[in-house]
Design a protein around this motif. Structure first.
Motif, short mmCIF file in Angstrom:
data_model
loop_
_atom_site.label_atom_id
_atom_site.label_comp_id
_atom_site.label_asym_id
_atom_site.label_seq_id
_atom_site.Cartn_x
_atom_site.Cartn_y
_atom_site.Cartn_z
N ILE A 1 0.95 -1.13 -0.13
CA ILE A 1 -0.03 -0.12 0.05
C ILE A 1 0.88 1.41 -0.07
O ILE A 1 0.65 2.14 -0.56
N ASN A 2 1.92 1.16 0.86
CA ASN A 2 2.84 2.29 0.85
C ASN A 2 3.45 2.65 -0.67
O ASN A 2 3.63 3.80 -1.03
N ALA A 3 3.67 1.45 -1.06
CA ALA A 3 4.48 1.58 -2.49
C ALA A 3 3.66 2.20 -3.62
O ALA A 3 4.05 2.80 -4.43
N VAL A 4 2.27 1.68 -3.60
CA VAL A 4 1.46 2.14 -4.49
C VAL A 4 1.11 3.63 -4.08
O VAL A 4 0.92 4.58 -5.12
N GLN A 5 0.97 4.12 -2.86
CA GLN A 5 0.67 5.55 -2.69
C GLN A 5 1.78 6.44 -3.00
O GLN A 5 1.68 7.35 -3.93
#
Length: 238
Positions: free
Chosen positions: A228-232
């Motif tokens: 999720i952090n990578a996508v954000q």
């Protein structure tokens, strides 16, 4: 292998039982039950705002501020990547644990052959033989997207890769296939193919994790958080 991956394997061994059949309905029933059991603590706990927005697109395209992209996990990543080769005006692609070459056997296929890794090359081969008619289908660049002749003009790509995954080498790393008449033959991974074409890429390697993981956040909480952090971060960079 980290504790989340071990917990997932322990769950499979103790809570799901043997398959009752390989008909599509039986597989779907078994998969739905697995997801419900693993994620039961998270069901109904979402406290954010869920919004579905319809974007109208005509011959002039969508509003310039609108970002339209594709995303998928496992075979869904293959489909998402294929759409980017087929359709114009896609703004981004997010490919999670994708398989992009159904013809060539890569080092990671040979590295992760034990059942402890969940997905093995034998299972992958069975899936290919079941899903497609023959070898010609597997060589279709709409299926094996790495067989496309050009990667020019494709949208920015985020690749999420599991460290302990037999399809890992489809995504990254210049890998050596074999030696033929003293000549070393190399097969490009998807990130390298995109990089060579000047496509913006970002790759996040989730260490200690097996294939798949993102659809099981009830167990893979840390790994899902990393994704999720990578996508954000990726979406913010577009």
């Amino acid at each position: 292998m980290n504790n989340e991956a071990r917990a997932y394997l322990e769950f499979l061994a103790s809570a799901t039982g043997a398959p009752s059949g390989f008909a599509i309905e039986k597989i779907r029933e078994r998969t739905d039950g697995r997801h419900a059991k693993i994620n039961q603590e998270l069901i109904g706990t979402f406290t954010g705002v869920e919004e579905e927005k319809i974007v109208k697109i005509d011959n002039a395209g969508a509003d310039k501020a609108t970002k339209i992209g594709v995303a998928g996990e496992s075979s869904g990543a293959m489909i998402a990547a294929s759409l980017c080769h087929t359709l114009n005006n896609i703004d981004f692609q997010i490919l999670v644990c994708g398989t992009f070459d159904l013809i060539n056997k890569r080092p990671s296929h040979k590295e992760f052959t034990k059942p402890m890794y969940g997905l093995t090359y034998d299972v992958i081969k069975w899936a290919h033989e079941t899903a497609f008619r023959n070898a010609d289908d597997l060589m279709d660049p709409r299926v094996s997207v790495l067989l496309n002749k050009s990667f020019d003009g494709l949208p920015p790509c985020l690749l999420i890769v599991c460290e302990l995954d037999p399809v890992r080498d489809d995504s990254y790393g210049m890998v050596k296939k074999c030696r033929n008449n003293a000549k070393t033959i190399f097969y490009l991974a998807y990130q390298e193919a995109l990089d060579k074409a000047g496509v913006k890429t970002k790759l996040t390697l989730i260490r200690g994790i097996i294939h798949p993981f993102f659809s099981f956040p009830g167990i893979y909480r840390n790994a899902s958080g990393q994704m999720i952090n990578a996508v954000q971060e990726f979406m913010a960079s577009l």
